[in-house]
Design a protein around this motif. Structure first.
Motif, short mmCIF file in Angstrom:
data_model
loop_
_atom_site.label_atom_id
_atom_site.label_comp_id
_atom_site.label_asym_id
_atom_site.label_seq_id
_atom_site.Cartn_x
_atom_site.Cartn_y
_atom_site.Cartn_z
N PRO A 491 0.72 -1.37 0.01
CA PRO A 491 0.07 -0.11 -0.04
C PRO A 491 0.72 1.21 -0.12
CG PRO A 491 -0.92 -1.74 1.71
CD PRO A 491 0.49 -2.22 1.19
N GLY A 492 0.44 2.38 -0.70
CA GLY A 492 1.26 3.61 -0.61
C GLY A 492 0.52 4.56 -1.47
N PHE A 493 0.70 5.76 -0.97
CA PHE A 493 -0.16 6.80 -1.58
C PHE A 493 0.27 7.55 -2.93
CE2 PHE A 493 -1.49 11.18 -1.84
CZ PHE A 493 -2.99 11.06 -1.91
N SER A 494 -0.52 7.60 -3.80
CA SER A 494 -0.11 8.32 -5.09
C SER A 494 -0.98 9.49 -5.62
CB SER A 494 -0.15 7.12 -6.28
OG SER A 494 -0.16 7.69 -7.72
N VAL A 495 -0.59 10.71 -5.80
CA VAL A 495 -1.01 11.89 -6.20
C VAL A 495 -1.48 11.61 -7.66
CG1 VAL A 495 -0.54 14.07 -6.88
CG2 VAL A 495 0.16 13.44 -4.67
N GLN A 496 -0.68 10.76 -8.22
CA GLN A 496 -1.26 10.81 -9.68
C GLN A 496 -2.47 10.04 -9.99
OE1 GLN A 496 2.41 8.82 -11.63
NE2 GLN A 496 3.58 10.80 -10.88
N ALA A 497 -2.61 8.92 -8.81
CA ALA A 497 -3.98 7.92 -9.07
C ALA A 497 -4.95 8.87 -8.65
CB ALA A 497 -3.70 6.91 -7.92
N LEU A 498 -4.95 9.90 -8.04
CA LEU A 498 -6.24 10.74 -7.90
C LEU A 498 -6.78 11.28 -9.15
CD1 LEU A 498 -5.07 13.21 -4.86
CD2 LEU A 498 -6.10 11.15 -4.66
N SER A 499 -6.00 11.21 -10.21
CA SER A 499 -6.57 11.81 -11.44
C SER A 499 -7.45 10.73 -12.08
CB SER A 499 -5.56 12.21 -12.67
OG SER A 499 -4.78 13.39 -12.22
N LEU A 501 -8.89 8.05 -9.87
CA LEU A 501 -10.17 7.93 -8.72
C LEU A 501 -10.95 8.89 -8.83
CD1 LEU A 501 -7.65 6.98 -5.89
CD2 LEU A 501 -9.11 5.50 -7.09
N ASP A 502 -10.75 9.99 -9.04
CA ASP A 502 -11.81 11.36 -9.24
C ASP A 502 -12.53 11.50 -10.41
OD1 ASP A 502 -10.81 12.10 -6.65
OD2 ASP A 502 -9.77 13.71 -7.25
N ARG A 503 -12.27 10.48 -11.27
CA ARG A 503 -12.90 10.24 -12.74
C ARG A 503 -13.51 8.90 -12.68
NH1 ARG A 503 -8.36 13.52 -14.33
NH2 ARG A 503 -9.12 15.16 -15.75
N GLY A 504 -13.78 8.30 -11.46
CA GLY A 504 -14.45 7.17 -11.24
C GLY A 504 -13.81 5.99 -11.62
N VAL A 505 -12.51 5.83 -11.87
CA VAL A 505 -11.60 4.63 -11.86
C VAL A 505 -11.23 4.17 -10.67
CG1 VAL A 505 -9.82 3.70 -13.05
CG2 VAL A 505 -11.00 5.60 -14.22
N ALA A 506 -11.57 2.80 -10.31
CA ALA A 506 -11.26 2.08 -9.28
C ALA A 506 -9.79 1.59 -9.69
CB ALA A 506 -11.95 0.86 -8.71
N VAL A 507 -8.54 1.54 -8.67
CA VAL A 507 -7.37 1.16 -8.77
C VAL A 507 -6.92 -0.06 -7.82
CG1 VAL A 507 -4.84 1.68 -8.58
CG2 VAL A 507 -6.58 3.45 -9.48
N ALA A 508 -6.83 -1.24 -8.61
CA ALA A 508 -6.67 -2.56 -7.78
C ALA A 508 -5.11 -2.90 -7.93
CB ALA A 508 -7.62 -3.21 -8.16
N THR A 509 -4.78 -3.73 -7.08
CA THR A 509 -3.50 -4.61 -7.05
C THR A 509 -3.64 -6.08 -6.94
OG1 THR A 509 -2.04 -2.44 -6.59
CG2 THR A 509 -1.02 -4.71 -6.32
N ALA A 510 -3.39 -6.77 -8.02
CA ALA A 510 -3.19 -8.28 -7.72
C ALA A 510 -1.78 -8.74 -6.99
CB ALA A 510 -3.66 -8.95 -8.90
N HIS A 511 -2.08 -9.17 -5.82
CA HIS A 511 -0.68 -9.55 -5.25
C HIS A 511 -0.49 -11.00 -5.59
CE1 HIS A 511 -0.93 -5.87 -2.78
NE2 HIS A 511 -2.16 -6.05 -2.82
#
Length: 712
Positions: A491-499, A501-511
């Motif tokens: 887990p880690g925070f990403s400023v770039q991912a906000l672009s 998430l805020d447009r309705g895209v979920a972000v997932a990681t397959a471990h």
């Protein structure tokens, strides 16, 4: 179609490759010649095709770039870290692409409270040590390799790469006068370490296959040839070096993927001979630190060797007296439920880094007042409220520091830097990464689900989305994966991912298996002749997200880089119907060609990870069956964006270029396959934060359009 919207057609020159009775005719192997003008022309034509295909996304890219920039505090500074007589820190300034490394004097020996972070004001007595913006001037690429300050604070050793090939020029700067010494060493690897007396500088060079293999000693001011300290003859082993945290020992570590040997030299004798600490046993890995326990000097060894009760598969921790190796004993026994990763040694504490339940954690043992060795029960975990988070040690260069600097982050919480008082458990927040604008962590939710692999194994899948998104309605979703080298996707925070998430895209990681999230067995089940588990785990994660209603195939984008790019190539061949798009960065998609040729960079050391197909027919056949490049077929491939760098020495641009040519020729879906080559970048792409933001905006815009979150 207009010519600009038609992919360039590469010429074909049949190049048969025959091993173990199998013949593969490679039509595009001619692209390996980086000096061939036709190769350059082909890459440039592909870049023009990408530009034409994505021209409609230009405004979206601009918007995303501006979003990233508007959320970033451009003029900022890191939390100062005490080392010797100074506080050291990094400054960034608006409009400048690179960091500025500075220091200021401490007020006194008892001052352990860092100066307050102030991005726009100099600290009292501030001295600029290295301005990377000045170093980068006139270059299209810049990377800093070594950055090492002598123990007395007088000298700075630093190295720079202005091409992207990870070959550095090492220099020494007098921090009292600001002058550069005539001591210059070309073509080094990335690191450098001072002897305690600041008279000697140790550095690395590479062999013809670009494997770090030799440690050298440079005597400051000497015009004599540098002294070769250690050379590793075994091509499977990669050499590293550094000082112990106590600064009492210089350490050299020679390691393959499965075997380690560490050597030590007392800092009191920097021109002496290194001696092996625990020998070399095939299949046994270990790391070493120096500690003072119960009044005596010990080497603390994290290892996966024999414990008397079997192998320490998930590693154990031993303490070995420096002057009596026969008295070595276990202080943290092997336990199957957690994977021990490291032990950091301080004058008053030991810090155990481990992972449990697919998350990184730390635990601390207080050594003050002890007259015996610590045991497993003496390590107290450092806990946080957020379920899916990453916790680890921050910068702690001082052996005698009364507090520990730790770092915390999660999918929704920007990184926090804290000082921990071990004796009381009190934590002092020193800095929380600034996200400008109206960012509120409560607007986002991170959850974990479990997919079921083909063999019944449960695969953790981490998902972050906006809290106001409807999880019952299929949404655009980006699924990341890596799955190799026991590297974990934490887990880690990403400023770039906000672009996204805020447009309705979920972000997932397959471990997926092949990574290290669930311990050493998780890694073992995704390498060598079990490598296909990595691919089928990712497919299982995608199927789970679709079946659970999170997304649908037309809205699902897969993303992976380097070894994760091999994952992308494999799943593209195995299950193209599951994805609306696949993004593969610097993809390792031609593994057989690379691993069969020991003369290519870093080939032999990869045999422990993927297997040796050159000498073993079974390994050859297994890799041949999944290698993305060889297995491209007439299939309805999803839209694909392939990113590579011309100067990359880890995964050659040739692999991406050849793969793109076969995909463009073979796909039956009509969806574009794009090859974008960064001509002035390395394995990590372009350098400088603004160019990196531009590249991120390009990728995010493509993801948004392919997932249907934004109209092209």
């Amino acid at each position: 179609m207009p010519e600009a919207l038609t992919p360039p057609v590469a010429k074909k020159i049949p190049a048969p490759r025959e091993f173990h009775g199998d013949v593969f005719v490679d039509q595009y192997e001619w692209m390996r010649d980086r000096d061939d003008p036709e190769v350059i022309a082909y890459l440039e034509a592909q870049n023009a095709y990408v530009a034409a295909q994505t021209a409609s996304q230009e405004q979206l890219r601009t918007d995303i770039f501006n979003e990233i920039r508007s959320r970033t505090k451009e003029t900022d500074m890191s939390v100062p870290v005490r080392s010797g007589r100074y506080w050291y820190y990094l400054r960034t300034e608006e409009g400048k692409a690179y960091g500025i490394r500075c220091r200021c004097p401490i007020d006194g020996d008892d001052d352990w409270t860092p100066p307050e972070v102030s991005g726009d004001q100099s600290l009292p007595g501030e001295q600029v040590l290295l301005d990377s913006n000045a170093e980068a001037e006139g270059h299209d690429f810049f990377a800093l390799g070594a950055y090492s300050i002598s123990h007395d604070g007088r000298w700075l050793a630093y190295s720079t790469d202005t091409v992207g090939d990870e070959r550095y020029t090492l220099r020494v700067k007098d921090l009292e006068t600001g002058e550069l010494l005539p001591d210059v060493v070309e073509n080094t690897a990335g690191g450098a370490t001072w002897s305690k007396d600041a008279r000697h500088l140790f550095y690395l060079t590479v062999d013809e296959a670009w494997r770090p293999d030799t440690v050298w000693r440079h005597d400051i001011g000497s015009t004599e040839p540098d002294t070769r300290v250690y050379t590793e003859p075994d091509e499977r082993f990669w050499v590293g070096f550094g000082a112990s945290h106590s600064d009492e020992y210089l350490m050299i570590v020679a390691g393959s993927k499965v075997t380690t040997e560490a050597f030590a030299l007392s800092m009191d004798d920097p021109t002496g001979e290194f001696t092996s600490i625990a020998g070399r046993t095939d299949g046994v890995e270990y790391s070493v630190e120096h500690a003072r326990l119960a009044g005596s000097d010990y080497f603390v060894i994290v290892h996966n060797g024999d414990t008397g009760d079997g192998r320490a598969v998930n590693f154990a921790v031993d303490a070995m007296p420096v002057d009596d190796p026969s008295a070595r004993r276990t202080i943290v026994a092997h336990r199957p439920e957690y994977r021990v990763e490291d032990v950091d040694c301080f004058a008053d504490y030991l810090v155990l880094s481990y992972r449990s339940e697919a998350l990184p954690r730390i635990a601390i043992a207080d050594l003050r007042g002890r007259t015996d060795l610590p045991g497993a029960d003496d390590f107290v975990p450092v806990a946080f409220d957020q379920e899916l988070c990453s916790v680890g040690l921050g910068a702690n260069p001082e052996w005698n520091a009364p507090h520990l600097r730790i770092g915390y982050t999660s999918f929704v919480d920007p990184t926090e830097i804290l000082d921990l008082d071990v004796s009381t458990g009190d934590r002092r927040l020193l800095k929380r990464a600034v996200v400008l604008g109206d960012y509120d962590p409560a607007d986002y939710v991170a959850t974990r689900e479990w997919a079921t692999a083909a063999d019944g194994t449960r695969i953790p899948v981490s998902i972050v989305r906006r809290a106001d998104a409807d999880p019952a309605a299929p949404m655009p979703l980006l699924l990341n994966g890596y799955g190799a080298y026991e590297i974990s996707s934490d887990p880690g925070f990403s400023v770039q991912a906000l672009s996204l998430l805020d447009r309705g895209v979920a972000v997932a990681t397959a471990h997926v298996r092949g990574g290290g999230e669930m311990g050493r067995e998780w890694y073992e089940q995704g390498r060598l002749l079990a490598k296909r588990n990595t691919f089928t785990d990712f497919i299982a994660a995608a199927e789970h997200l679709i079946e659970a209603g999170w997304t649908s195939p037309d809205k699902l984008i897969a993303d992976g880089g380097s070894a994760g790019g091999l994952l992308m190539g494999a799943v593209a061949n195995l299950a193209p119907e599951l994805f609306g798009g696949i993004l593969a960065a610097v993809p390792f998609v031609d593994p057989l060609t690379s691993i069969l040729d020991p003369s290519l960079p870093l080939t032999v050391i990869e045999w422990d990870e993927w297997g040796d197909p050159l000498h073993h027919r079974e390994i050859y056949s297994y890799i041949r069956d999944y290698a993305p490049y060889e297995n491209v077929a007439e299939l309805p491939y999803p839209a694909m964006l392939i990113l590579t760098s011309f100067q990359d020495t880890r995964v050659l641009f040739t692999e991406a270029a050849k793969w793109a040519a076969r995909l463009q020729e073979s796909t039956t879906s009509g969806r574009p396959v794009l090859l974008k080559t960064e001509m002035n970048g390395g394995h990590g792409g372009p350098s400088g934060r603004y160019r990196q933001w531009e590249e991120a905006a390009f990728e995010l815009a493509w993801i948004l359009c392919q997932s249907g979150a934004v109209s092209p």
